[in-house]
Motif scaffolding. Structure first.
Motif, PDB file in Angstrom:
ATOM      1  N   ASP A 192      50.102 -82.460 -69.421  1.00 45.73           N
ATOM      2  CA  ASP A 192      49.348 -81.802 -68.353  1.00 45.73           C
ATOM      3  C   ASP A 192      47.883 -82.216 -68.383  1.00 45.73           C
ATOM      4  O   ASP A 192      47.232 -82.358 -67.342  1.00 45.73           O
ATOM      5  N   GLU A 193      47.377 -82.410 -69.602  1.00 50.38           N
ATOM      6  CA  GLU A 193      45.972 -82.802 -69.758  1.00 50.38           C
ATOM      7  C   GLU A 193      45.743 -84.201 -69.182  1.00 50.38           C
ATOM      8  O   GLU A 193      44.732 -84.457 -68.501  1.00 50.38           O
ATOM      9  N   ILE A 194      46.686 -85.114 -69.448  1.00 46.95           N
ATOM     10  CA  ILE A 194      46.566 -86.483 -68.919  1.00 46.95           C
ATOM     11  C   ILE A 194      46.654 -86.466 -67.406  1.00 46.95           C
ATOM     12  O   ILE A 194      45.881 -87.147 -66.714  1.00 46.95           O
ATOM     13  N   LEU A 195      47.595 -85.699 -66.864  1.00 47.60           N
ATOM     14  CA  LEU A 195      47.761 -85.608 -65.418  1.00 47.60           C
ATOM     15  C   LEU A 195      46.498 -85.059 -64.764  1.00 47.60           C
ATOM     16  O   LEU A 195      46.076 -85.539 -63.702  1.00 47.60           O
ATOM     17  N   GLN A 196      45.880 -84.087 -65.398  1.00 46.50           N
ATOM     18  CA  GLN A 196      44.641 -83.519 -64.874  1.00 46.50           C
ATOM     19  C   GLN A 196      43.524 -84.565 -64.871  1.00 46.50           C
ATOM     20  O   GLN A 196      42.727 -84.653 -63.929  1.00 46.50           O
ATOM     21  N   GLN A 197      43.470 -85.372 -65.942  1.00 45.40           N
ATOM     22  CA  GLN A 197      42.460 -86.426 -66.016  1.00 45.40           C
ATOM     23  C   GLN A 197      42.682 -87.471 -64.923  1.00 45.40           C
ATOM     24  O   GLN A 197      41.724 -87.949 -64.300  1.00 45.40           O
ATOM     25  N   ILE A 198      43.939 -87.810 -64.674  1.00 46.95           N
ATOM     26  CA  ILE A 198      44.258 -88.779 -63.624  1.00 46.95           C
ATOM     27  C   ILE A 198      43.810 -88.240 -62.272  1.00 46.95           C
ATOM     28  O   ILE A 198      43.185 -88.957 -61.475  1.00 46.95           O
ATOM     29  N   ARG A 199      44.099 -86.967 -62.005  1.00 48.68           N
ATOM     30  CA  ARG A 199      43.694 -86.374 -60.732  1.00 48.68           C
ATOM     31  C   ARG A 199      42.170 -86.373 -60.582  1.00 48.68           C
ATOM     32  O   ARG A 199      41.637 -86.625 -59.497  1.00 48.68           O
ATOM     33  N   ALA A 257      55.198 -91.744 -66.643  1.00 55.88           N
ATOM     34  CA  ALA A 257      55.528 -92.488 -65.426  1.00 55.88           C
ATOM     35  C   ALA A 257      56.537 -91.727 -64.572  1.00 55.88           C
ATOM     36  O   ALA A 257      56.407 -91.681 -63.339  1.00 55.88           O
ATOM     37  N   GLU A 258      57.521 -91.125 -65.212  1.00 53.04           N
ATOM     38  CA  GLU A 258      58.510 -90.333 -64.478  1.00 53.04           C
ATOM     39  C   GLU A 258      57.841 -89.158 -63.769  1.00 53.04           C
ATOM     40  O   GLU A 258      58.143 -88.851 -62.607  1.00 53.04           O
ATOM     41  N   LEU A 259      56.926 -88.508 -64.476  1.00 52.17           N
ATOM     42  CA  LEU A 259      56.218 -87.366 -63.902  1.00 52.17           C
ATOM     43  C   LEU A 259      55.401 -87.803 -62.684  1.00 52.17           C
ATOM     44  O   LEU A 259      55.413 -87.136 -61.639  1.00 52.17           O
ATOM     45  N   LEU A 260      54.725 -88.922 -62.798  1.00 45.74           N
ATOM     46  CA  LEU A 260      53.909 -89.432 -61.688  1.00 45.74           C
ATOM     47  C   LEU A 260      54.781 -89.849 -60.502  1.00 45.74           C
ATOM     48  O   LEU A 260      54.438 -89.614 -59.345  1.00 45.74           O
ATOM     49  N   TRP A 261      55.926 -90.479 -60.797  1.00 49.85           N
ATOM     50  CA  TRP A 261      56.821 -90.958 -59.742  1.00 49.85           C
ATOM     51  C   TRP A 261      57.364 -89.794 -58.912  1.00 49.85           C
ATOM     52  O   TRP A 261      57.622 -89.949 -57.721  1.00 49.85           O
ATOM     53  N   ARG A 262      57.535 -88.638 -59.534  1.00 48.31           N
ATOM     54  CA  ARG A 262      58.098 -87.474 -58.841  1.00 48.31           C
ATOM     55  C   ARG A 262      57.087 -86.797 -57.914  1.00 48.31           C
ATOM     56  O   ARG A 262      57.468 -85.968 -57.091  1.00 48.31           O
TER      57      ARG A 262
END
Length: 222
Positions: free
Chosen positions: A2-9, A56-61
């Motif tokens: 979740d932390e990485i996804l937040q950083q990407i956003r 990658a799976e999380l991002l693809w979804r």
């Protein structure tokens, strides 16, 4: 994760290009969320994040343009198997993502030739379109895997699909034929022979395809 996804956003918001996003929407590229970040910038950003299948799976979804493109850059190639490829190819939402996943991931797989052979034989036009596009990518990068495919058989299918109703199916077939014809004179001659019916077609789109391929492969006197 979740932390990485937040950083990407956060990184995407900082790189956001509203004008580019609006232009894409006007051209028919509809996403639930589109930051308008160009691909070279996404490639730079991708270096900040781990190469990880789960990420990658999380991002693809996600229904976000940039996250889907990043997914194609961050999936470890050696962990991406045939079943996963067959799954993803059916989930490609538009032609931009088709281009990106073919370039960033599919063409790098050591079984890409098998995907081309399988997908170009599919009754699903979207899957076939992706098969042709992947075939074109292998031709562009001069991959030796091309020689493991039945090029004559695929060529005949592509010529037939030049008359298909789907614009992107025709586009993918035409593009792949262009690169195939450049590999050998024997192919270019077969392609020219196979598209003769398009020359007299009353359909302007088919006539344009004929003119383009004919110009590509016809030798003109000095």
């Amino acid at each position: 994760m979740d932390e990485i996804l937040q950083q990407i956003r956060t990184d995407l918001r900082r790189s956001m290009n509203g004008i580019a996003s609006k232009s894409m929407r006007e051209k028919g590229l509809h996403y639930k969320l589109n930051f308008g970040v160009d691909v070279p910038r996404l490639r730079e950003l991708s270096k900040r994040y781990p190469i990880d299948a789960q990420l990658a799976e999380l991002l693809w979804r996600q229904e976000t343009r940039e996250l889907k493109i990043l997914a194609t850059m961050l999936y470890p190639v050696h962990e991406f198997d045939m079943d996963k490829a067959d799954e993803w190819v059916k989930e490609i939402p538009n032609h931009e993502i088709r281009e990106q996943v073919s370039m960033n991931l599919f063409q790098k797989l050591d079984f890409a030739d098998k995907l081309v052979q399988k997908w170009t034989d599919s009754k699903d036009e979207e899957v076939r379109t992706s098969g042709y596009w992947l075939f074109a990518r292998l031709l562009i990068v001069k991959s030796g895997l091309v020689n493991k495919t039945n090029q004559n058989e695929i060529m005949e299918k592509m010529i037939s699909d030049l008359s298909a109703g789907s614009y992107f199916l025709r586009l993918s077939a035409q593009r792949a034929l262009t690169f195939l014809g450049r590999t050998a004179e024997s192919f270019s001659k077969k392609i020219l022979d196979g598209i003769q019916d398009l020359q007299t077609s009353g359909d302007a789109a088919k006539k344009e395809i004929f003119d383009s391929l004919s110009f590509e492969f016809t030798d003109f006197p000095d």
